[in-house]
Design a protein around this motif. Structure first.
Motif, PDB file in Angstrom:
ATOM      1  N   CYS A  29     100.228  61.518  70.235  1.00  0.00           N
ATOM      2  CA  CYS A  29      99.155  60.909  71.264  1.00  0.00           C
ATOM      3  C   CYS A  29      99.759  61.207  72.207  1.00  0.00           C
ATOM      4  O   CYS A  29     100.350  60.502  72.896  1.00  0.00           O
ATOM      5  N   GLU A  30      99.818  62.540  73.113  1.00  0.00           N
ATOM      6  CA  GLU A  30      99.729  62.468  74.379  1.00  0.00           C
ATOM      7  C   GLU A  30      99.234  61.715  75.825  1.00  0.00           C
ATOM      8  O   GLU A  30      98.274  61.115  75.294  1.00  0.00           O
ATOM      9  N   HIS A  31      99.812  60.950  76.740  1.00  0.00           N
ATOM     10  CA  HIS A  31      99.795  60.604  77.985  1.00  0.00           C
ATOM     11  C   HIS A  31      98.810  59.999  77.785  1.00  0.00           C
ATOM     12  O   HIS A  31      97.984  58.567  77.463  1.00  0.00           O
ATOM     13  N   GLU A  32     100.197  58.738  76.661  1.00  0.00           N
ATOM     14  CA  GLU A  32      99.434  58.008  76.323  1.00  0.00           C
ATOM     15  C   GLU A  32      98.853  57.346  75.632  1.00  0.00           C
ATOM     16  O   GLU A  32      98.059  55.512  75.780  1.00  0.00           O
ATOM     17  N   GLY A  33      97.893  57.835  74.959  1.00  0.00           N
ATOM     18  CA  GLY A  33      97.203  57.483  73.402  1.00  0.00           C
ATOM     19  C   GLY A  33      97.718  56.903  72.473  1.00  0.00           C
ATOM     20  O   GLY A  33      98.790  57.280  71.966  1.00  0.00           O
ATOM     21  N   ARG A  34      96.857  56.015  71.860  1.00  0.00           N
ATOM     22  CA  ARG A  34      97.412  55.131  71.062  1.00  0.00           C
ATOM     23  C   ARG A  34      96.989  55.958  69.399  1.00  0.00           C
ATOM     24  O   ARG A  34      96.469  56.333  68.921  1.00  0.00           O
ATOM     25  N   CYS A  35      98.486  55.468  68.452  1.00  0.00           N
ATOM     26  CA  CYS A  35      98.657  55.994  67.722  1.00  0.00           C
ATOM     27  C   CYS A  35      98.260  55.325  66.746  1.00  0.00           C
ATOM     28  O   CYS A  35      98.609  54.319  65.960  1.00  0.00           O
ATOM     29  N   ILE A  36      96.767  55.531  65.670  1.00  0.00           N
ATOM     30  CA  ILE A  36      97.053  54.724  63.966  1.00  0.00           C
ATOM     31  C   ILE A  36      97.585  55.955  63.573  1.00  0.00           C
ATOM     32  O   ILE A  36      96.402  56.908  62.753  1.00  0.00           O
TER      33      ILE A  36
ATOM     34  N   CYS B 106      94.245  59.378  67.385  1.00  0.00           N
ATOM     35  CA  CYS B 106      94.940  59.220  68.305  1.00  0.00           C
ATOM     36  C   CYS B 106      93.590  58.393  68.660  1.00  0.00           C
ATOM     37  O   CYS B 106      92.650  59.387  69.135  1.00  0.00           O
ATOM     38  N   ILE B 107      93.572  57.295  69.823  1.00  0.00           N
ATOM     39  CA  ILE B 107      92.816  56.237  70.300  1.00  0.00           C
ATOM     40  C   ILE B 107      93.117  56.617  71.684  1.00  0.00           C
ATOM     41  O   ILE B 107      93.867  56.522  72.513  1.00  0.00           O
ATOM     42  N   CYS B 108      92.045  57.769  72.245  1.00  0.00           N
ATOM     43  CA  CYS B 108      92.376  58.052  73.889  1.00  0.00           C
ATOM     44  C   CYS B 108      91.914  57.203  74.809  1.00  0.00           C
ATOM     45  O   CYS B 108      91.476  57.945  75.796  1.00  0.00           O
ATOM     46  N   ASP B 109      90.716  56.222  74.308  1.00  0.00           N
ATOM     47  CA  ASP B 109      90.530  55.544  75.268  1.00  0.00           C
ATOM     48  C   ASP B 109      91.136  55.113  76.499  1.00  0.00           C
ATOM     49  O   ASP B 109      92.462  54.609  76.442  1.00  0.00           O
ATOM     50  N   ASN B 110      90.739  54.682  77.428  1.00  0.00           N
ATOM     51  CA  ASN B 110      91.283  54.743  78.897  1.00  0.00           C
ATOM     52  C   ASN B 110      92.274  55.494  79.076  1.00  0.00           C
ATOM     53  O   ASN B 110      92.731  55.318  80.201  1.00  0.00           O
ATOM     54  N   THR B 111      92.397  56.118  79.243  1.00  0.00           N
ATOM     55  CA  THR B 111      94.025  57.769  79.283  1.00  0.00           C
ATOM     56  C   THR B 111      93.221  58.357  80.129  1.00  0.00           C
ATOM     57  O   THR B 111      94.181  59.200  80.802  1.00  0.00           O
ATOM     58  N   GLY B 112      91.969  59.140  80.556  1.00  0.00           N
ATOM     59  CA  GLY B 112      91.464  59.958  81.378  1.00  0.00           C
ATOM     60  C   GLY B 112      91.460  61.271  80.193  1.00  0.00           C
ATOM     61  O   GLY B 112      91.480  62.593  80.703  1.00  0.00           O
ATOM     62  N   TYR B 113      91.894  61.202  78.788  1.00  0.00           N
ATOM     63  CA  TYR B 113      92.058  61.913  78.345  1.00  0.00           C
ATOM     64  C   TYR B 113      91.217  62.370  76.786  1.00  0.00           C
ATOM     65  O   TYR B 113      91.101  61.696  77.169  1.00  0.00           O
ATOM     66  N   LYS B 114      91.134  63.671  76.033  1.00  0.00           N
ATOM     67  CA  LYS B 114      90.224  63.506  75.525  1.00  0.00           C
ATOM     68  C   LYS B 114      90.857  64.314  74.649  1.00  0.00           C
ATOM     69  O   LYS B 114      92.126  65.403  74.576  1.00  0.00           O
TER      70      LYS B 114
END
Length: 1305
Positions: free
Chosen positions: A551-558, A566-574
């Motif tokens: 998961c890029e740009h500090e995305g959270r991996c589950i 990848c949980i992309c909340d509050n990262t500015g990316y999708k």
């Protein structure tokens, strides 16, 4: 002694490097004896395990009833394994399509080989004879191998021949129990290195432990440890308290390293650059601090630190497990320990050292199938039930254990739900009891579940935490059943055996106890006391799919057992891996997308690149959008006491953005500016261009600049020097005059490649009374040059860019415009073209995204409903990551190709990136390209422009500077490599629309073209009135253009007549005196215009052009100046319901104007050419008919001729530029010529006559030449010898003699 140690170490290091450099690709299976092969079963003796050798004459096949077949190979020694290859059974339909490879040091403890992406399944064969070879992405060491077939040819059975490749491996092992350690003493008191190479292998069941440790007196430190089953490297090259420099750096890699499998660790350092690798996962870092060397004191500890009074490092445990081949800069420390070398030190009171690794036989089970389960027997009708086991999993839900009570007393279920263990107790006639225990038990680590149940009491203990067990006290009865189900229920289970709403458990279990008795799976299965399905015995195949984190740009991996999200909340990316930015790249991009209000916007200049989005102020204007970035130096900063050797450095800190992010904004903008001002009181600024500047500013890349606002780069001047307004003309800045009064230098900086301003350095305020103040305005930029960057490919060529290195995700965006039906936009590959990525136009409607980045060649095809080679701009977006690949064009929906779980994408390219074609200029693209971005980085297409190579700036093809432009209104069709002329709407033909099409009208000949079959309806007329630009009528009522050329001597004649269903008409009349008239009737009145008053019936070609728009008429004849006429206001401007067009003579039915009728007889006798009425070319339609031109009627004899062609104004087309020129044109020989033999005889007679005449002429001339020689007078010797002059000359017969005599004379 030190010399010997150093020599020995150097020898070992060289030998170690030689072993690493030697190819490790020896066949290991083919030399083995038959006794080294073992299998779960065999089909018959012809398919025994020892026949499973590559290229053998048979192969191994298991028995048809073998539910979990395996083939096991004993290599007899430990080897380093690098590859495996498989074939099917010789000359059969038996082959394996997928399989799993297990390896280990013992035949009862296995480790599954995990490929990249966490996949343990290898792809197999597709026929029996071809070899499928897999090179392992990281080598492993093993003595035993086990081959598990998972899929095979449905038309045959399991069949395999295989080979394993590798090389010999020397293993030096040492076991650690937590109170062991080995210290290697360096040859010198301090050990100073610029580069290090450390390698070791380990396996353990513990989460924590120190593997290696060493320190230095100056704060240098090197520690390698396990913490929570992850590997940490702590390194410091030295810290300085004086300069406040901290050199501590930490790298983390791996997870779940407590799995009792061998893991391979490598540490490489050169200066401040360090790499840490575990198995195949590498993390890199640049060490903090300013130092390059690692200075360690005296020794390095292996396996822990044990000193008197210190059994271990503070807050750290010693290692428990096995270490193998610990190399420190080429020195095998365990090998030296085995030999008890003096440089090896053991702790005091050291117990016996074990140089062997004894595994704990836990015999884990892997539940990895859709319907997996394990059924084990139990003791029937006991009033106490005790179940204990360990499990590890990533799944949130799954069935752990299920059992039915005896005597139909209900059931008990243990399930994993939302990360906790739920206990569900069901009994007939009573409410279902559900309780939960534990927290976040799906973290991938081993967890213990201990359940004890008796009448009216249940106790559940998680992870042996006796302090907080779960106790349930309700009224229920316990009578144990005769079977227990772990991991799931059988698919064919009836209601009395196993019923659950939970899905199957995916993970590992071990150490199962039923009623305090361990469950030995091997013995149980041998005695057939239990059953199982879709289990992997003897190993735990769990893997961490979030390490490394994809998961890029500090995305959270589950993650789950076989996938991750990848949980992309509050990262500015999708996106699937948080790759795509949710923001636009600039304020200009927001404006172009319909955002017209000024305010604060978040932009991301590099889009999917590594830089973070940041907030800017957007000032929206009508035609541009200004991006404004503010900072901390906008107000005056006062400076005193600074000198050139101790300057004041004022950092410019931009709000919400780093320097790199603001630099990216400047790079993507068309124009940037920044105000800079320096106010001075007896403080010099730049002084002179020849000396060092007292003050300067720093821009991007830490480059210093000694020019000031309003000036230009490289001249060390201020704006006043450019404007010639400086206070003292001897200096180039106002402040350089050094007056005791306040002055200032200010102006705009607008050289974009130097911006933004990151620092201002002031160096002349240390004198008495000196003072300076500076301020920097906000960075202001507009435009987005990434949108354009346009080039045109006009030849088969390509641009070459550096290798694209996207990692595991890539996105490609560009615009194209072409008329070609195929072409490669871009391609990047490795040296063998096994790993590549390509985007190409495959046909007029198909756009392909083709790649081979993991498992074979895959293409994603977008089929457009309309042509993509329509010479219009189209936007292409292509993306690929471990989840999927997709492509889209313009606003069409995405075409998506999803990858199966556990896929891995490796885009490791080595060749340059080619744009415009594939490698070697294959399948070249011809057309325009702009805005090419790869992973947010814009490629500088304009910087690769080369006219010689066929790459032009901007979208300019061949039509712009055509050698021969299209003539007579022909439309140039751009093909970029060449061009075509579209002559469809002209009366001409040919490559350049330069060839006239005309005809000769004999007496009584006429042509009619039917424009419409019926009059315009009132509805259509009303719709056209509301929208005059509506072309639903098929023509424009208020304008027309007429062109024709003619030649005749007959008069009068009607050259062209256009009738209508009303009384409107248009007529071009050649009158009796040879003059030419134009007659218009639009509405009630007829209007007459004189086209030419000259006599045009003179037999010469004449050209006529008549153009009308509304009431304006333009008339031109030949090369005369055009004449402009007006339609009166009382007359209508619409030519209503045109019916037919006549050439040569008017044969309309109904009332015809008297003037037209008077000049209509006898009709045109002559030539017409290039006739066109708006978009109607009747002569062309007649002489070049097609299936749609069925509206022409011809009466009389109309012959194609160019006798009416008017001489063109443009020069003749050069023969070399005319693609239709095939050579000189010879006159046509009619069929009434003599036959071949007669013609040959005539030619022979003519030749004889010519040669005869030439011979006679030659003889005649030769005769006179001889006479001249013989009659030449001789020299007289005496008067008596002379002959009379009156005597006639005699012709001598012997000419040779006479000539000879003449010569003698």
């Amino acid at each position: 002694m030190h010399y010997k140690i150093l020599s020995s170490s150097l020898f070992i290091l060289l030998g170690f490097q030689h072993c690493l450099a030697r190819p490790c690709n020896d066949p290991l299976v083919s030399p083995l004896y038959a006794s080294s092969f073992l299998a779960s079963s065999r089909y018959n003796f012809l398919y025994s395990a020892n026949f499973a050798r590559l290229y053998g004459s048979s192969g191994w096949s298991p028995a048809p009833k073998d539910r979990q077949p395996w083939l096991q190979i004993n290599l007899n020694h430990k080897y380093r394994i690098t590859a495996i290859a498989t074939q099917g059974t010789f000359n059969s339909y038996d082959w394996v399509t997928k399989y799993t490879l297990l390896y280990g040091d013992r035949p009862d403890t296995w480790t599954p080989y995990i490929q990249r992406g966490g996949n343990s399944t290898f792809s197999g064969n597709w026929n029996y004879y071809q070899v499928k070879k897999h090179t392992l992405h990281h080598a492993v060491t093993a003595k035993h191998l086990r081959f598990l077939p998972l899929g095979w040819n449905p038309a045959g059975k399991i069949g395999v021949r295989l080979e394993v490749y590798g090389c010999s491996y020397d293993s030096y092992v040492m076991a650690y129990d937590g109170d062991d350690m080995v210290a290697y003493k360096f040859a010198r008191r301090t050990y100073r290195t610029l580069k290090d190479h450390i390698a070791l292998n380990f396996k353990t069941l513990e989460r924590d432990g120190v593997l290696m440790h060493s320190e230095g007196m100056q704060g240098d430190m090197l520690t390698l440890e396990l913490k929570n089953a992850k590997l940490y490297l702590h390194i410091s090259l030295g810290s300085s308290t004086v300069h406040e420099v901290s050199g501590h750096t930490t790298l983390t890699v791996g997870n779940l390293l407590d799995d009792q499998h061998w893991h391979y660790v490598t540490i490489k350092r050169y200066g401040r650059n360090v790499n840490l690798t575990v198995d195949s996962h590498t993390e890199s870092a640049h060490c903090n601090g300013d130092f390059e060397y690692l200075d360690l004191d005296s020794q390095v500890y292996i396996g822990g630190v044990i000193e008197p009074g210190m059994p271990h490092l503070p807050d750290r445990l010693n290692f428990r497990g096995c270490l193998e081949n610990v190399f420190y800069n080429g020195i095998n420390i365990i090998k030296l320990a085995q030999r008890k070398m003096p440089e090896i030190r053991f702790p005091h009171r050291q117990k016996t050292v074990r140089y062997a690794c004894q595994d704990v036989l836990l015999k884990p089970l892997t539940f990895s199938g859709i319907n997996n389960y394990l059924q084990v027997p139990g003791i029937y009708r006991r009033n106490r039930m005790a179940v204990k086991f360990k499990f590890r999993s990533w799944d949130y839900t799954g069935l752990l254990m299920y059992t039915n009570f005896a005597d139909n007393l209900g059931s008990l279920e243990l399930g994993l739900s939302e990360g906790q263990v739920n206990i569900s107790l069901m009994q007939p006639g009573k409410k279902r009891l559900v309780f939960g225990a534990g927290y976040r038990l799906n973290d991938g680590f081993w967890h213990t579940v201990d359940l004890v149940a008796r009448d009216n009491f249940v106790t559940v203990t998680i992870d042996e935490d006796e302090g907080s067990p779960l106790r349930i006290t309700n009224f229920f009865t316990v009578r144990t059943g005769d079977r227990y189900f772990f991991g799931g229920c059988p698919k064919t289970s009836n209601g009395s055996m196993c019923v659950t709403n939970l899905k199957a458990f995916h993970g590992c279990m071990q150490q199962i106890f039923i009623d305090s008795e361990p469950v030995d799976i091997d013995i149980m299965l041998q005695r057939r006391l239990g059953r199982y399905s879709e289990l992997l015995l003897g190993t735990c195949g769990i893997t961490d799919r979030c390490t490394p984190n994809l998961c890029e740009h500090e995305g959270r991996c589950i993650q789950s057992w076989d996938d991750f999200i990848c949980i992309c909340d509050n990262t500015g990316y999708k996106g699937e891996v948080c790759h795509k930015s949710v923001y636009k790249e600039s304020c200009e991009a927001y404006r172009l997308n319909g955002k017209y209000s000024s305010g604060n916007y978040t932009i991301d200049p590099d889009l999917s690149g590594p830089l973070k989005p940041f907030v800017v102020q957007c000032n929206m204007k009508t035609n541009k959008a200004w991006t404004v970035v503010k900072h901390n130096r906008m107000d005056n900063t006062k400076v005193t006491g600074s000198a050139m050797n101790r300057p004041y450095m004022g950092d410019v800190q931009y709000y919400n953005a780093s320097w790199a992010e603001v630099t990216a904004l400047a790079n993507t903008s068309e124009y940037c500016e920044q105000w800079i001002e320096y106010s001075c009181y007896k403080s010099r600024l730049l002084n002179t261009p020849s000396g060092n500047a007292f003050s300067y500013w720093v821009g991007r890349n830490d480059e210093r600049h000694a020019y000031w606002g309003g000036s230009f780069p490289g001249i060390q001047k201020c704006g006043c020097a450019i404007n010639r307004t400086c206070t003292d003309s001897r200096f180039y800045c106002n402040c350089d005059a050094d007056y005791r009064q306040w002055s200032s230098d200010r102006g705009w900086l607008n050289y974009r490649d130097h911006m933004p301003v990151t620092k201002v350095v002031v160096g002349d305020t240390n004198r008495t009374g000196s003072e300076g103040q500076f301020n920097i305005g906000p960075l202001r930029c507009f435009g987005d040059r990434n949108i354009w960057h346009t080039v045109a490919f006009t030849k088969a060529t390509h641009m070459v860019f550096p290798t694209f290195k996207p990692g595991t995700s890539a996105d490609i965006t560009f615009y194209f415009k072409t008329t070609a039906d195929h072409g490669v936009f871009l391609e990047n590959s490795d040296d063998r073209h096994r790993n590549f990525i390509r985007v190409e136009l495959n046909s007029t409607t198909d756009l392909l995204f083709i790649f081979s980045v993991g498992d074979g060649i895959i293409n994603v095809t977008l089929r457009s409903p309309w042509a993509l080679n329509d010479d219009e701009w189209h936007q292409v977006k292509a993306e690929i990551n471990v989840k999927m690949a997709r492509v889209k064009v313009d606003y069409q929906p995405w075409v998506v190709r999803r990858f199966p779980a556990q896929s891995f994408v490796t885009m490791e390219f080595t060749k340059p990136l080619f744009v415009g074609s594939a490698e070697h200029k294959l399948r070249a693209y011809l057309g325009c390209l702009r805005g090419l971005r790869l992973n947010g980085l814009t490629l500088d297409l304009e910087g690769k422009v080369s006219e010689e190579e066929g790459i032009r700036l901007n979208c300019t093809g061949q039509c712009l500077n055509a050698t021969v432009p299209c003539r007579n209104g022909g439309r140039c069709v751009e093909k970029y490599g060449y061009y075509l002329c579209d002559c469809n709407n002209t009366a001409f033909e040919g490559f350049y629309c330069s060839k006239d099409i005309g005809g000769y009208f004999e007496s009584g000949t006429w042509l009619r073209y039917n424009i419409r079959k019926e009059a315009i309806s009132e509805d259509a007329r009303f719709a056209n009135t509301l929208d005059p630009h509506n072309f639903s009528l098929g023509y424009n009522q208020t304008s027309e253009e007429i062109e024709l050329s003619f030649s005749t001597i007959q008069k009068p004649a009607v050259l062209m007549y256009v009738s209508s269903f009303r009384k409107d008409y248009i007529a071009i009349i050649l009158k009796t005196d040879g003059s030419l008239d134009l007659r218009y009737r639009l509405g009630l009145f007829t209007q007459k215009y004189v086209v030419s008053s000259r006599n045009l019936a003179d037999g010469y070609p004449h050209f006529v052009n008549i153009t009308r728009f509304e009431r304006d008429i333009r008339i031109q004849v030949d090369y005369m100046a055009p004449v402009r006429e007006k339609i009166p206001l009382l007359q209508d401007t619409k030519f209503d319901s045109p019916k037919s067009l006549f050439l040569g003579r008017v044969m309309e039915v109904g009332e015809i104007d008297y003037e037209v009728q008077r000049h209509n007889t006898p009709g045109l006798i002559g030539c017409l050419s290039g006739v066109r009425f708006s978009n109607i070319a009747p002569l062309k339609m007649h002489f070049r008919p097609n299936a749609t031109n069925m509206n022409i009627t011809v009466q009389g004899h109309l012959v194609e001729s160019n006798c009416g062609v008017f001489p063109p104004v443009l020069p003749m087309i050069p023969l070399e530029a005319d693609p239709w020129y095939t050579g000189p044109v010879f006159r046509y020989i009619h069929d009434d010529t003599p036959s071949g033999p007669v013609l040959a005889l005539i030619i022979i007679l003519l030749l004889l006559l010519v040669f005869g005449g030439l011979f006679a002429l030659y003889m005649y001339l030769y005769r006179y030449k001889g006479t001249y020689h013989t009659n030449e007078p001789k020299n007289l010797e005496s008067p008596g010898s002379a002959k009379p002059l009156t005597e006639p000359p005699r012709k001598e017969k012997n000419l040779p003699k006479i000539q000879e005599e003449a010569k003698s004379d």
